[in-house]
Design a protein around this motif. Structure first.
Motif, short mmCIF file in Angstrom:
data_model
loop_
_atom_site.label_atom_id
_atom_site.label_comp_id
_atom_site.label_asym_id
_atom_site.label_seq_id
_atom_site.Cartn_x
_atom_site.Cartn_y
_atom_site.Cartn_z
N THR A 74 0.75 -1.08 0.06
CA THR A 74 -0.03 0.02 0.02
C THR A 74 0.82 1.21 -0.03
O THR A 74 0.65 2.15 0.60
CB THR A 74 -0.93 -0.11 1.35
N ASP A 115 1.30 3.22 -2.43
CA ASP A 115 1.08 4.22 -3.45
C ASP A 115 -0.18 4.87 -3.03
O ASP A 115 -1.19 4.41 -2.38
CB ASP A 115 0.73 3.59 -4.80
N THR A 132 -6.43 -1.98 -7.16
CA THR A 132 -5.00 -1.74 -7.58
C THR A 132 -4.14 -1.56 -6.29
O THR A 132 -2.99 -1.53 -6.57
CB THR A 132 -4.96 -0.32 -8.45
N LEU A 150 -4.19 1.09 -4.44
CA LEU A 150 -4.07 2.52 -4.10
C LEU A 150 -4.83 3.10 -3.11
O LEU A 150 -6.05 2.78 -2.96
CB LEU A 150 -4.30 3.24 -5.53
N VAL A 187 5.00 7.67 0.97
CA VAL A 187 4.28 7.29 0.05
C VAL A 187 5.42 7.06 -1.28
O VAL A 187 6.63 7.42 -1.32
CB VAL A 187 3.71 8.56 -0.45
N ARG A 188 5.14 5.89 -1.93
CA ARG A 188 6.03 5.65 -3.12
C ARG A 188 5.66 6.45 -4.25
O ARG A 188 6.02 7.65 -4.68
CB ARG A 188 6.21 4.09 -3.35
N ASP A 189 4.62 6.15 -5.13
CA ASP A 189 4.08 6.73 -6.11
C ASP A 189 2.82 7.42 -5.81
O ASP A 189 1.84 7.10 -5.23
CB ASP A 189 3.82 5.94 -7.54
N LEU A 190 2.69 8.80 -6.24
CA LEU A 190 1.58 9.63 -5.91
C LEU A 190 0.86 9.84 -7.22
O LEU A 190 1.32 10.62 -8.18
CB LEU A 190 2.20 10.96 -5.28
N TYR A 191 -0.27 9.16 -7.61
CA TYR A 191 -1.13 9.36 -8.47
C TYR A 191 -2.04 10.38 -8.26
O TYR A 191 -2.88 10.44 -7.36
CB TYR A 191 -1.98 7.98 -8.81
N VAL A 202 8.31 11.86 -1.70
CA VAL A 202 7.88 10.39 -2.14
C VAL A 202 9.22 9.50 -2.78
O VAL A 202 10.16 10.31 -3.07
CB VAL A 202 6.75 10.53 -3.07
N GLY A 256 8.93 7.62 -5.30
CA GLY A 256 8.63 6.98 -6.48
C GLY A 256 8.62 8.68 -7.21
O GLY A 256 9.49 9.41 -7.17
N ARG A 291 2.62 11.49 -10.40
CA ARG A 291 2.13 10.99 -11.63
C ARG A 291 0.75 11.83 -11.85
O ARG A 291 -0.11 11.57 -11.03
CB ARG A 291 1.97 9.51 -11.88
#
Length: 457
Positions: free
Chosen positions: A320, A322, A339, A341, A371-375, A401, A403, A406
């Protein structure tokens, strides 16, 4: 002749969109392109090829096409609207229900608990092409003139008329925003809950405490200049350098919005909760044998961080890292679950909303749980509104973050008129890999009580 509820109520609004999102998710359906027809979504995506001015004009025409004519207001039946709302849900054996203020984060809780959400506030847009987006005084007088038949035929609602010349600049010169709040539990709600709830199932009342200066027009009609977003109420009423800069950017001769003098404060038109309804729900709950749990929140985004943490706990051992930043009506509980997310709902793409996300991301970074990837989904309101947070503002979180930050489809290139994102965020989410795992159903009353004990900041 009574106007059909789906014609009277705005389709493109927080309450109606969240109603569709929750009811679809309880059937296992995602909320791609706001739950609209795929052909319509394709047309929205095609708008990316159009020049800016034409995109803005078509958006205003589409939004202005919703709603009713002033001479039809006497035919709006809010009891029929309540039946239309409950008709979104099959009459299953629900372990609870949620009633009250609109909230994208609460929508996720409803889906995780397997319960329906019933809104207090609905938007009835009224055709008013003679309005000026910068003139709230004229909007108030329009409302004073046309609203009485609506109120005379619907004595169980209060009208909170709103005029926002900042975020709603493209729409406010074409429609008057009539937000109606139930002050009593509609009979259709009572009947639905009586049939659809398990014996002793709890009802959670979400009470957003946000208020706004208002001008009283009639006993059950208040007028609100501006709305929650990038500007304060004081700036809407008395101006500021940010307001002047915004008006100049769009060729106005004004230095500030024309606003009536407020004479009190009321629940904020879109998000605030009318407390009289809670008392009626409690009376109904005692009579029907359903405990009522009241969940109060200072403002519409204050539950986003604690609910993000709550949903991460539900995901257990899943990856979890992302975070999905949802925006206004751009949300999807089904895809967030699929996903893995963690959803963090943002009311709008405004600086106060961006700061709330920043607080959450920075706290996780500093606690060693980054946080890794932030969408990021950014809702397109079409104009560079005062107090807006653009892609560059959200990208500023990149150092916190591990990552990347995005943006899903078109936002970075065509903001703030990236209307094609409304049709493309769904396919973008669907293209992300699944992280399949069984997710347990959360207990509604327990979750509400836990959320009420958590700090909001």
């Amino acid at each position: 002749m009574t106007i059909a509820a789906e014609k009277a109520v705005a389709e493109f609004d927080s309450a109606s969109a969240m109603l569709r999102a929750v009811s679809r998710a309880l059937r296992g359906e995602d909320f791609a392109h706001l739950g609209q027809d795929p052909a319509r979504a394709a047309a929205v995506r095609a708008s990316a090829a159009l020049p800016l001015r034409l995109r803005q004009r078509l958006y205003a025409l589409a939004g202005g096409g919703e709603g009713v004519r002033p001479d039809q207001l006497a035919s709006v039946d809010m009891s029929a609207v309540a039946h239309w709302i409950t008709g979104h849900y099959p009459e299953n054996d629900y372990p609870g229900a949620v009633i009250g203020s609109s909230s994208g984060s609460i929508a996720h809780v409803c889906v995780a608990a397997g319960v329906p959400w019933l809104p207090q506030t609905l938007l009835v847009p009224v055709h008013a092409t003679e309005l000026d987006s910068e003139d709230a005084v004229g909007a108030l007088e329009f409302g004073r003139r046309v609203a009485p038949p609506l109120l005379e035929n619907n004595d169980d609602v209060i009208l909170h008329q709103m005029h926002d010349g900042n975020q709603d600049r493209l729409m406010a010169s074409r429609i008057a925003y009539f937000r109606l709040k139930w002050r009593r539990l509609p009979r259709a709600y009572e009947e639905f809950l009586g049939r659809a709830l398990r014996p002793g199932a709890p009802v959670v009342v979400v009470e957003d405490g946000l208020t706004w200066p208002t001008t009283r027009v009639d006993d059950r009609h208040v007028f609100q200049t501006g709305a929650y977003g990038g500007l304060s109420a004081e700036e809407f009423l008395h101006g500021s350098p940010a307001v002047t800069e915004f008006l100049r950017r769009y060729g106005s001769r004004r230095d500030r919005f024309a606003a009536p003098e407020p004479d009190g404060a009321s629940p904020e038109a879109e998000w605030g909760f009318e407390p009289e309804l809670a008392r009626h729900i409690e009376v109904w709950g005692r009579r029907a044998g359903h405990p009522v749990v009241r969940l109060s929140t200072p403002g519409p985004q204050d539950l986003s961080a604690p609910i993000a943490d709550l949903l991460r706990q539900r995901q257990g051992n899943r990856d979890t890292g992302d975070l999905l930043v949802e925006s206004f009506v751009m949300l999807d509980p089904v895809q967030a679950d699929r996903t893995g997310l963690t959803p963090f709902w943002s009311v709008f793409g405004s600086r106060p909303c961006q700061r709330a996300l920043a607080d959450y991301v920075v706290k996780r970074h500093d606690s060693g749980d980054p946080v890794r990837d932030l969408y990021v989904l950014l809702f397109p309101n079409g104009v560079h509104s005062a107090g807006a947070a653009g892609p560059r503002d959200w990208s500023a979180l990149a150092p916190y973050v591990t990552g990347k930050v995005r943006f899903l489809r078109g936002a970075a290139k065509r903001w703030p008129a990236h209307f094609d994102s409304l049709g493309s965020y769904g396919p973008a989410l669907r293209s992300l890999p699944s992280k399949c795992a069984d997710l347990s159903t959360i207990g509604l009353a327990k979750a509400a009580k836990e959320l009420s004990r958590r700090p909001y900041a």
